[in-house]
Each structure stands twice: as structure tokens, then as C-alpha cells.
Design an enzyme around this catalytic site. Structure first.
Site, mmCIF file in Angstrom:
data_model
loop_
_atom_site.group_PDB
_atom_site.id
_atom_site.type_symbol
_atom_site.label_atom_id
_atom_site.label_comp_id
_atom_site.label_asym_id
_atom_site.label_seq_id
_atom_site.Cartn_x
_atom_site.Cartn_y
_atom_site.Cartn_z
ATOM 1 C CD1 TRP A 129 1.629 6.790 9.168
ATOM 2 C CD2 TRP A 129 1.013 8.005 7.397
ATOM 3 N NE1 TRP A 129 2.677 7.631 8.849
ATOM 4 C CE2 TRP A 129 2.322 8.378 7.765
ATOM 5 C CE3 TRP A 129 0.418 8.624 6.303
ATOM 6 C CZ2 TRP A 129 3.040 9.360 7.079
ATOM 7 C CZ3 TRP A 129 1.122 9.591 5.614
ATOM 8 C CH2 TRP A 129 2.425 9.948 5.997
ATOM 9 C CE LYS A 179 8.029 3.279 4.628
ATOM 10 N NZ LYS A 179 7.447 4.567 4.240
ATOM 11 C CG ASP A 203 -1.369 5.684 1.476
ATOM 12 O OD1 ASP A 203 -0.384 5.525 0.729
ATOM 13 O OD2 ASP A 203 -1.280 6.221 2.603
#
Length: 414
Positions: free
Chosen positions: A137, A253, A218
Site C-alpha cells: 500500500w 471496509k 495489517d
């Protein structure tokens, strides 16, 4: 002493836009009525909207009736939220939970959890380096560099096979010294969508144990890969008795709580006593940063996860999201083929989560934006969740046009 007439801000230069959020700003300013935003990682439903979950709306209605204060939360957040997070990550019967060897703090989003981990490591282990996958990311290096950590990379993606370069990954992980920290994507790797298998996760855990480096997982997309529990297979492999790790989790999310900024950092330690010490140190870092977390989003998550009816509804909604994303992957590949694209894009159906490492190169990405109003991150990462049945034909026609594959022209896709 400040020089008379000196102005600090007139000495500054305009900062570059964020490579992902900056795309959204450009998208919003684009007058093209047919524009498509496949850049920022926000889920869209079949109508192209970011919905409020049914379970979230029901929980909020209950909270508004019951709420009787706006007092500060504790520095670490509420204990009920911490317990709900641990139950979701590990399961109530896992030895990490029953042995009380984990400490969970509520952070402003998953990014806040990552930054807190960085602050924690830099404060207490200032010589440690932080290793991220190549690619990762785009904000990962920024977060940890601003926490004061030296950031290094290890190989991850093999563009030739559009898959995991596992041999190279494992060999690189074997060279990382004990005491360093290695960032691992728990599932739905961002940006590639390529995850290790169960057997590969076990090998990664073997290397972590043998070398003595600290995993930092993560875990931003739990439930969007294979399933809520199934997506924990990597985390479970790493959580061996007595082993240490960090987990930064997010509810942006899988709860749709993007603007509520609901996340957590969980520190897994060798013992209950070590967990108490780790919590005390994390709270020092929090107090010096954001002091204490916001309440509303965490209250929603806690309410949903602790109510059997709401939780069942939430799990069904996550399943609906996952099915739609996987359906868009299949439709995307089928539509590209129907539009005459001769390159094999079937690898996209084997990727998981919201993102696809499409293989589109920088020139093609720029052409899509300039000529068609289609916004994709410069690396070629596509937010599959931004695709809909309504925009699929236009999207695939544009990709066919900028690539030239319908005539058999093969361009460099690396």
C-alpha cells in the site's frame, strides 16, 4: 530569536498530492459525466454507491436511544470494544485470548493502528527496521517513516506469473535479523490481491520464529477474501504459543465505517504480565499523539458484534460484499475477452479482496484518465469494488483501446 519580518509559511513549497486520495480529488473535479473512479479503496454497491450497512443503521438507532454522555473514552478505548476485536481476530477460545497475553487499544482507523505500532517500535526499539512487501500500500512507507523508522522492502510479487514470488519472498525473510519488524498483509494483499496459501503461511511463521523478527499484520480486509474466519489463516499460523506480534485491524471496509475511523492495534505478547506492560507503553504513545480515541464508530462495532441477531446480519452483509466483488472480477475478465482483448486476464479471478494488480502500465493508466475519465492508481492497481454492471462495458472498451490487445498487439505490461 525570530528574525524580524520572517514568515515561516512563505518559505514552504506546495506539497504533492497523495497518490491515491489525490486521484479522488481529481476525479471529483472532472466534468466527464461518464467518469469512473477505480482508485481509492472504497466499496461500491451495484448502483455505484457506498452503502450504510443494515446492521450498522440498526445499531446506530439503538445507540442514539441509549446514549447518555459524550465523556472521554479511556486512553486505550473501551474494554468491551477491545474484547470484541480480540474475539473477531482470534476467536473466544484461542489461547491468545484465554491466556490474556494480548492487549488491544482502539485507534483512529487501521492507519492509526499502524502509526501507533510505528511509534511504539521507534520509542522502545529505536534500532529496529520496518520491512514492507514490494509492492505494498502506497501509504505504508510514509506512515512508518514519519514514525521515525527506517523502511526496507522484501520481494513479493512476480509480474511474469501475476502471482506470489514465494521462493524469493521466503528467502528474503530468512535474511531479516531478529528484532526487526516485518509487515505482512493478513489477507487481500493491497495492491496485488495475491495472498499466501495456508501452507505458505506456515512456512512464513516458521521463518519468523527461527529468525526472531516481529510480524506486524495489517488486517484491513477481514471477511472480503474467503470468509470472516477463513481470512484469519495467516494470523492463526503466526499466533503460536509464546510468539509475539502486532495486529493492526480496521473496520472501514468490512463495516463500511470509512468516515468513523474505527481501528485497533493488538499487541500479542508471551504472557499476561507482558501484555500489561505492553499496554502501558502503548498508552504512553497514544497520550502523546491523539490522547484518546473517538467513541461512536467503536460503539457501533461493539454493539453489532455482541448482539447475535445484528452479528448474523452483519456477517451476511460481508458475504454479499465478497460475492459482489468476486462477481465483478469474473465479469471484468469475461467482458475484456468479449471486447476482443487477447491478453489472458484470468489471473484477476484468482486474486482476492477489493484490489487487482491489473498489469496496466503507467502510460495506459494515464491514457485511461485523460481520454476516458477512468481513474486508476499509477501502479495499475484497480479497485474491483468500484466496478458495476452499468460501467463494465465502457471500462473494458477503454482498456481494449489503450492497450491495443484486440488487434493482437502485445505491449509491455510490467
Amino acid at each position: 530569536m525570530t528574525q524580524k519580518g520572517f514568515t515561516m509559511f512563505n518559505t514552504l513549497q506546495l506539497a504533492p498530492p497523495d497518490p491515491i486520495l489525490g486521484l479522488t480529488a481529481a476525479f471529483n473535479e472532472d466534468p466527464n459525466p461518464n467518469k469512473i473512479n477505480l482508485g481509492v479503496g472504497v466499496y461500491k454497491d451495484a448502483d455505484g454507491k457506498t452503502p450504510i450497512f443494515r446492521s450498522v443503521a440498526r445499531a446506530e438507532a439503538r445507540l442514539l436511544k441509549e446514549e447518555d454522555t459524550k465523556d472521554y473514552l479511556p486512553i486505550s478505548g473501551g474494554p468491551a470494544y477491545a474484547a470484541a476485536v480480540q474475539d473477531l481476530l482470534f476467536g473466544a477460545d484461542h489461547e491468545v485470548v484465554t491466556g490474556r497475553r494480548a492487549a488491544t487499544v482502539h485507534t483512529p482507523g487501521g492507519t492509526g493502528g499502524l502509526r501507533l505500532a510505528g511509534d511504539f517500535v521507534h520509542k522502545l526499539f529505536p534500532e529496529a527496521k520496518l520491512w514492507v512487501s514490494d509492492p505494498t500500500w502506497a501509504n505504508h512507507p510514509n506512515v512508518f517513516a514519519h514514525a521515525g523508522l527506517a523502511v526496507e522492502t522484501y520481494p513479493y510479487f512476480d509480474a511474469a506469473i501475476n502471482g506470489l514470488a514465494f521462493d524469493a519472498t521466503l528467502e528474503a525473510l530468512k535474511q531479516i535479523p531478529g528484532g526487526d519488524v516485518v509487515l505482512l498483509h493478513g489477507c487481500c494483499h493491497n495492491p496485488t490481491g495475491v495472498d499466501p496459501t495456508s501452507a505458505q503461511w506456515e512456512q512464513i511463521a516458521d521463518v519468523a520464529e527461527a529468525c526472531g523478527w516481529m510480524p506486524l499484520v495489517d488486517f484491513a480486509y477481514q471477511g472480503l477474501g474467503k470468509g470472516i474466519r477463513e481470512d484469519c489463516e495467516g494470523l492463526m499460523a503466526l499466533c503460536r504459543p509464546g510468539r509475539e506480534l502486532f495486529v493492526a485491524s480496521s473496520f472501514s471496509k468490512n463495516f463500511g465505517l470509512y468516515n468513523e475511523r474505527v481501528g485497533a492495534l493488538t499487541v500479542v505478547t508471551p504472557s499476561e504480565e507482558a501484555a500489561k506492560v505492553a499496554l502501558s507503553q502503548a498508552m504512553i504513545c497514544i497520550r502523546a499523539s491523539y490522547s484518546n480515541p473517538p467513541a461512536h464508530g467503536a460503539a457501533i462495532v461493539t454493539t453489532v458484534l455482541n448482539d447475535a441477531d445484528l452479528r448474523a446480519d452483519w456477517e451476511a452483509e460481508v458475504g454479499e460484499m465478497r460475492d459482489r466483488i468476486n462477481g465483478m472480477r469474473m465479469l471484468f475478465v469475461d467482458t475484456l475477452e468479449r471486447k476482443g482483448v487477447r491478453r489472458d486476464f484470468s489471473f484477476i479471478t484468482r486474486q482476492r479482496g477489493m484490489f487487482s494488480f491489473s498489469g496496466l502500465n503507467k502510460a495506459q493508466v494515464e491514457a485511461l484518465r485523460e481520454q476516458y475519465g477512468i481513474y486508476i492508481v499509477g501502479s495499475g492497481r484497480i479497485n474491483v469494488a468500484g466496478m458495476t454492471e452499468a460501467n463494465m462495458d465502457a471500462l473494458c472498451e477503454a482498456i481494449a483501446e489503450v492497450g491495443g490487445w484486440e488487434t493482437g498487439i502485445q505491449e509491455d505490461m510490467v
